[in-house]
Motif scaffolding. Structure first.
Motif, PDB file in Angstrom:
ATOM      1  N   LEU A   3      -2.458   6.119   7.585  1.00 28.70           N
ATOM      2  CA  LEU A   3      -2.799   4.885   6.865  1.00 28.70           C
ATOM      3  C   LEU A   3      -2.871   5.136   5.361  1.00 28.70           C
ATOM      4  N   THR A  59      -9.671   6.126  17.356  1.00 27.36           N
ATOM      5  CA  THR A  59      -9.122   4.895  16.779  1.00 27.36           C
ATOM      6  C   THR A  59      -8.742   3.864  17.844  1.00 27.36           C
ATOM      7  N   CYS A 118       1.119   4.617  11.381  1.00 27.76           N
ATOM      8  CA  CYS A 118       0.137   4.773  12.460  1.00 27.76           C
ATOM      9  C   CYS A 118      -1.218   5.098  11.837  1.00 27.76           C
ATOM     10  N   PRO A 119      -2.312   5.026  12.621  1.00 31.07           N
ATOM     11  CA  PRO A 119      -3.656   5.262  12.054  1.00 31.07           C
ATOM     12  C   PRO A 119      -3.779   6.591  11.303  1.00 31.07           C
ATOM     13  N   CYS A 148     -10.644  -1.716  10.654  1.00 25.92           N
ATOM     14  CA  CYS A 148     -10.718  -2.503  11.894  1.00 25.92           C
ATOM     15  C   CYS A 148     -12.050  -3.239  11.976  1.00 25.92           C
ATOM     16  N   SER A 188      -7.609   9.144   6.897  1.00 24.65           N
ATOM     17  CA  SER A 188      -6.807   7.990   7.319  1.00 24.65           C
ATOM     18  C   SER A 188      -7.392   7.352   8.575  1.00 24.65           C
ATOM     19  N   GLU A 189      -7.723   8.179   9.540  1.00 26.46           N
ATOM     20  CA  GLU A 189      -8.266   7.656  10.802  1.00 26.46           C
ATOM     21  C   GLU A 189      -9.625   7.002  10.572  1.00 26.46           C
ATOM     22  N   THR A 209      -1.301  -0.936  11.778  1.00 24.67           N
ATOM     23  CA  THR A 209      -1.494  -0.051  10.622  1.00 24.67           C
ATOM     24  C   THR A 209      -0.897  -0.680   9.366  1.00 24.67           C
ATOM     25  N   TYR A 247      -9.040   3.774   8.845  1.00 22.07           N
ATOM     26  CA  TYR A 247      -8.469   2.849   9.845  1.00 22.07           C
ATOM     27  C   TYR A 247      -9.594   2.202  10.659  1.00 22.07           C
TER      28      TYR A 247
END
Length: 674
Positions: free
Chosen positions: A293, A374, A289-290, A15, A7-8, A240, A11
């Motif tokens: 995600l 992140t 949240c990151p 971005c 997920s991070e 997110t 993320y």
């Protein structure tokens, strides 16, 4: 832990692909600043225009259309006759909704007084003893109204402008929230917050010219559009949630719809947006949240899968409007569900088929102990953010049809806006718009009073115009000083122009200068790192010069501006160094012939891209080689080198026609042969 790391990592990738919170916020604020200026009641414009769709929301995905909405200011849609009291009927033609025979989310538009503009009247049909505005006829009437040459595409006029595809939807506006969407207000317990709900309701809705395929009056019905409301909802998302929406858009484009013909694409981006809205409002995920995600993506995908299985996609504002009703049913529905369920069975591995995302997943799978940061300030450098912001400012720095009175109103509007609570992005955009307004005012003033015959009046006007053009140079990009040199040349102040050119040369030669995406990052940070966007723009950023085709700047480029305007281009775009050398040559011919020859040599080196010379190759952009070769040809022709000029003009014709100057180029070639 592995899913959290994935997920991070995704993320971070999103971005970099879609934008950090700062980049997305700046894009929205820059668009808002321009629209706050040009959608000005004092201008008494017949129509209001608004950027809509994904670009308005802050996305800059390649291949995405640019969507616009337009509506007449002297028409208002009401839901019942009691709302007539809020309007002066001499100023507004009132249109009454008649939803009695239409599916949820659609309506007929009735003109009870049969008093409206000729354009609207020509789109009317007689039904049930009254005049109704036909959506299909209105589309025909308005398709090419704003952008000539547009072709019908759904409710829009569609076409391409340069290398950008656009959709323009001509619609009507209501200042009142639809009664059929009243249940939405009661659902907003946790999201969006009350102030957003109130703002949405206060701004009403629109009606776009398309009927329900299964309705009784398909050709005459209108769809209720919540485009403004949706924009406000997207802005109220955290980052997110916004990236989850972006991830779903990529999932749709790169996996679900990959390889399908347009007519076989049953799901669209609007369905993805709707799933995110419902997922957030229903608290399907306790915390966005990151680190979760992918959980957010999975929640939305499962909701979409459920809808396809049931054949029901409820509109977020009017749930009774099933957005699958007309195309996702029967065999098509079964085939789509089967396809989506196979993807679902693959788990998160399904995203390995997305070229935009796969590497961020494999990075974690190959390095399970990878630590991922992140924080947006670590993800992307200050220089990259500035490139994005200044590119947006340059792209949105357009103020439409202009005259002296309009410029005066714009300046007054800027003064009003500066009294509001503004972000740094609002401020720097208004600063650049102010520079553009001042510069335009100066050239308009000069052209208005040149042939009046009054020397005293011309002297006064010239003094004012001169001050305005110099003032504009203090607000805009470094390259904006070239407008001062243009004005001096236009008014025969050759030595003054050359003095300005000398200053510009020094500024454009600074090692920290940012021109488009060309910049020495370390030196840029050393010079202006941490300073305000306003300071950076004035001291360290150059952009291409835009010559508005409604204003003739110098005689030497009038044919090119005329050719460009005839082809529906609003302006000529010229690389700053190309215009610099042209002006240096034009001015030097009158005071220093050796300097004129050096300027021509420098221009020739720049346009021909000779390696190893003093002018870096990357200063000229590929897209603008049409005008660059053209200007070289003009300068060669002026100095008597006709053979070289002929070669340059032919080279101009071979380039991508960004400025649409081919008519002028062919005429110049023809003149050389005479």
């Amino acid at each position: 832990m592995a899913v959290q790391n994935i997920s991070e990592s995704v993320y971070v990738g999103m971005c970099l692909k879609i934008g950090t919170p700062q980049q997305v916020a700046s894009r929205r604020d820059i668009v808002d600043s321009r629209e706050m200026l040009i959608n000005n009641e004092m201008l008494n414009k017949p129509i209001t225009g608004m950027l809509s769709g994904s670009r308005r929301e802050g996305f800059r995905l390649s291949g995405s259309d640019t969507d616009y909405m337009y509506w007449p200011n002297n028409h208002r849609v009401i839901w019942d006759f009691s709302q007539c009291q809020f309007y002066i009927t001499q100023e507004h033609a009132l249109i009454l909704c008649d939803s009695s025979e239409s599916p949820p989310g659609f309506t007929l538009l009735w003109l009870p007084l049969e008093r409206t503009s000729h354009g609207v009247m020509s789109a009317c049909v007689r039904m049930n003893g009254g005049f109704y505005i036909s959506s299909s006829k209105y589309r025909e009437v308005t398709c090419s109204l704003v952008m000539p040459g547009s072709s019908p595409h759904g409710p829009c006029g569609s076409g391409s402008y340069g290398n950008v595809e656009y959709d323009t939807a001509h619609c009507f506006v209501s200042d009142f929230w639809p009664p059929s969407a009243s249940s939405w207000i009661g659902r907003c317990h946790s999201w969006p917050p009350p102030h957003v709900v109130n703002d949405i309701i206060r701004n009403g809705c629109h009606f776009v010219a398309i009927g329900h395929k299964l309705g009784n009056h398909t050709d005459n019905e209108w769809r209720i559009s919540f485009s403004q409301a949706e924009y406000k909802l997207v802005c109220s998302m955290n980052h997110t949630q916004f990236l989850t929406y972006g991830l779903l858009k990529l999932f749709l484009k790169e996996i679900i719809n990959k390889g399908l013909r347009d007519e076989d694409k049953l799901l669209c981006s609007y369905h993805m947006k709707t799933t995110v809205f419902w997922a957030i409002q229903q608290n399907a995920l306790p915390r966005w949240c990151p680190q979760n995600l992918m959980d957010g993506f999975w929640v939305c995908f499962k909701l979409l899968l459920k809808w396809v299985y049931e054949g029901v996609c409820p509109n977020f504002f009017i749930p009774e409007n099933n957005m699958f009703l007309s195309n996702i049913y029967g065999e098509a529905q079964k085939a789509l569900f089967t396809r989506l369920y196979r993807l679902y069975e693959n788990g998160l591995a399904l995203l390995l088929h997305s070229p935009s995302i796969s590497s961020y997943i494999t990075n974690v799978l190959c390095n399970p102990r990878l630590t991922i940061c992140t924080d947006e300030h670590t993800l992307i450098s200050e220089v990259e953010v500035d490139e994005d912001i200044f590119g947006e400012i340059y792209e949105k720095n357009a103020i439409g049809n202009i005259d002296l009175h309009t410029c005066e109103i714009y300046l007054h509007r800027v003064e009003q806006l500066l009294g509001l609570p503004l972000t740094q992005y609002h401020i720097v955009m208004l600063q650049k718009l102010t520079a553009t307004i001042l510069q335009c005012t100066a050239f308009i003033l000069h052209s208005m009073y040149t042939y009046t015959g009054s020397n005293k009046q011309l002297y006064i006007v010239d003094k004012v115009a001169c001050r305005l053009v110099k003032l504009s140079a203090k607000f805009g990009f470094v390259s904006n000083m070239l407008y001062t040199a243009l004005y001096y040349y236009k008014t025969f102040r050759y030595r003054d122009a050359l003095s300005v050119i000398d200053i510009i040369k020094v500024k454009l030669a600074q090692p920290y200068l940012m021109y488009r995406s060309h910049v020495d990052r370390e030196r840029y940070i050393e010079a202006v790192g941490g300073q305000s966007l306003s300071t950076k723009m004035r001291q360290a950023v150059a952009q291409d010069i835009k010559l508005d085709n409604e204003i003739f700047y110098i005689n030497e480029l009038i044919p090119e501006q005329q050719s460009s305007e005839q082809n529906n281009e609003p302006a000529l775009y010229i690389p700053p160094h190309v215009l610099l050398y042209m002006l240096e040559l034009l001015c030097s011919r009158h005071v220093d012939t050796m300097r004129a020859q050096r300027a021509l040599d420098d221009l020739q080196v720049l346009v021909h891209h000779d390696q190893g010379q003093s002018v870096p190759v990357e200063l000229i952009d590929v897209e603008l080689r049409d005008i660059s070769w053209e200007i070289l040809g003009i300068c060669q022709q002026i100095t008597g080198n006709l053979q070289a000029a002929l070669y340059s003009y032919h080279q101009s014709l071979r380039q991508y026609p960004h400025n649409k100057i081919q008519t002028a180029t062919r005429q110049r070639i023809q003149d050389l042969h005479l």
